[in-house]
Scaffold this active site. Structure first.
Site: not given
Ligand code: SIN
Length: 553
Positions: A132, A248, A294, A358, A393
């Protein structure tokens, strides 16, 4: 409410409209997400535990986490890299000892969870890992494709339910914490039939999760109203870093549809972001493109999505049409099913997205062991602020946070060995709102949520934050009309919690006159390490308003 091992004390008050009993338990855990459940398991070998949750045990932010749990299980070099990724994402504000605890203890906690029955996706006996944003390599374990939180919640809850010393009180709201001689010794509970009771405990853990509902646009479920943070603040505990709300980047953006989370793992598996001209725009914002941190991606989407005039919005899309190496329906079954409800398909359609509130990096200020500034009160998980996430985060660090710091907080509660102090219950008013009052209350809440999104969202400045403060004052005035009900109703308690959290966000965001991580100020667009490489701490000083100080940790 099932009382099991809880001992009943004499009832203190029973009046005509009032039912308040006092009972006792060794340890009270508020919240049944990953942090609360992990703590309960640790505590239960040493005493009776009551876990209180506002709805059923499954209904928490934990349950809705999709992408996975980040963990470095390949030894020291892997752990060191996880640490440096966490620190880099946090934009100069990660408290390094907290991040070190997270990444070094994380592998043990995940292995333990697997031993207790959690199943993560694997192939040929090897755990599968995805990537990610801002992770330098694939290290994110997942379950059932995109239902990692649900599997962690299921397995931990099943393990906890099997423990004879753990009892659950579902559909129960905590309406206040009770202190005696400066120490938190009890909490007032309200069940769904409107019955009050006071629960005395040696130690109280707040693990009640985040506060996404403070914003009109959020990926969080309805229960995420910041209750635990508000309860702690009201009792006098310090809050920290409340200006850092993570948005998010990719929630579903369809008129009338909820802001359903479209996991960052979609971009980990190759999804592109495209603006309304079909361009992949992330190259203008960050070398890591769609896998940038993010906060960077969320702001880029906001900027690309801004229209040319007031009220106009351009649509930004997630595009996976080129991803042919995996079966997207098998890899993301939950997301595929949700999109199908709107006639959308990951394999063949552009998916409209926009950011949504989020995760709160700030919260109740705690030590690395979950101790708050109040004796007897502990916090862990999203409700807490150890400084582990700094200003932003790293994706998928939050489930790991719950496991690691839930266990740590429980160990501190055991080590502190506080005595039980029985405090009798007080008379509490019953509160049954009329339909008209309920409607008025919902209007007050909706106005606050809308104002927070407009004025304290991704792009802020002095004037918008002051508009937010005015909206907060209007919300408080709106709530004053229900003052005679106290907190004798779940929705009223939630409204007060959201209002308090909103105020803390606004106050902290006004004080931080720089931009860092998730906190971006149009009027101070640069990071200012000389003045602000520090954590904001909200303190309550007797006889004064809330005070903010900036502290280097
Ligand atoms: C996501 O699946 O994008 C959320 C994961 C997260 O908030 O760490």
């Amino acid at each position: 409410m099932s009382l099991g091992a809880i001992q009943r004390l004499p009832a203190a008050v029973i009046a005509s409209k009032v039912m308040a009993l006092a009972q006792q338990v060794d340890f009270l855990v508020v919240g049944a997400g990953v942090a609360g459940l992990r703590a309960a398991v640790e505590l239960a070998d040493h005493g009776n535990v009551l876990v209180v949750t506002k709805e059923s045990v499954g209904e928490s932010n934990t349950h809705y986490a999709q992408g996975g749990i980040a963990v470095a299980m390949e030894g020291d070099a892997d752990v060191a890299l996880h640490l440096s990724d966490t620190i880099a994402a946090g934009d100069g504000l990660v408290y390094e000892p907290a991040a070190r605890a997270l990444v070094t203890e994380g592998p043990l906690r995940v292995a333990e969870l697997i031993g207790w029955g959690a199943h993560f996706d694997e192939e040929n006996g090897k755990l599968l890992r995805t990537r990610e944003g801002a992770h330098s390599l694939p290290r994110i374990l997942h379950a059932d494709g995109d239902a990692t939180g649900a599997e962690i919640s299921r397995s931990l809850a099943a393990f906890a339910r099997a423990h004879e010393r753990i009892r659950f009180s579902e559909w129960t709201t905590v309406t206040g914490l009770v202190a005696a001689n400066g120490c938190v010794v009890a909490a007032d509970l309200l069940d769904r039939e409107g019955r009050h009771e006071r629960m005395n405990a040696r130690a109280v853990l707040i693990a009640a999760g985040g506060a996404g509902q403070t914003y009109s646009d959020t990926t969080n479920p309805a229960v995420a109203t910041g209750d635990g943070i508000a309860l702690a603040a009201e009792a006098g505990a310090e809050l920290a870093d409340m200006e850092f709300y993570q948005f998010h980047p990719t929630a579903l953006s369809l008129p009338g549809a909820p802001r359903f989370l479209l996991s960052e793992a979609l971009r980990g598996e190759g999804a592109y972001l495209r603006n309304d001209r079909g361009e992949r725009f992330m190259e203008r914002y960050h070398p890591l493109l769609e896998l940038a941190p993010r906060d960077v991606v969320a702001r880029a989407i906001t900027r690309e999505g801004m229209g040319s005039g007031p009220g106009t919005v351009r649509v930004v899309h997630l595009d996976m049409r080129h991803v042919k190496n995996i079966n997207l329906h098998e890899r993301f079954p939950g997301i595929s099913a949700e999109l199908a409800r709107y006639g959308l398909d990951l394999q063949s359609d552009l998916i409209p997205v926009r950011p949504a509130a989020h995760y709160l990096m700030g919260g109740i200020r705690t030590s690395l062991d979950g101790r708050t500034s109040l004796r007897g009160l502990y916090a862990a998980g999203e409700a807490a602020c150890t400084g582990v996430h700094g200003a932003n985060r790293l994706a998928s660090n939050s489930l790991l946070e719950g496991l690691v710091f839930g266990a740590r907080a429980a160990q501190a509660m055991l080590a502190d060995g506080l005595p039980l102090v029985a405090v009798d219950a007080q008379e509490l008013p019953a509160a049954r709102l009329s339909a008209d009052e309920e409607e008025k209350l919902e209007a007050v809440i909706a106005q606050l949520q809308h104002a927070m999104w407009i004025y304290a969202g991704l792009l802020r400045e002095d004037s918008t934050l002051r508009e937010g403060m005015a909206a907060h004052a209007a919300c408080e005035a709106g709530l004053a009309q229900f003052a005679h009900y106290g907190r004798g109703n779940r929705r009223l308690a939630e409204a007060h919690a959201m209002s308090r959290v909103a105020h803390a966000i606004l106050h902290s965001a006004l004080a931080r006159t720089e931009s860092r991580g998730a906190h971006f100020r149009n009027d101070y667009p640069h990071r200012d390490d000389a003045h602000f490489q520090k954590h904001s701490v909200l303190k309550r000083v007797e006889g004064q308003d809330e005070l903010i100080v900036f502290e280097a940790w």
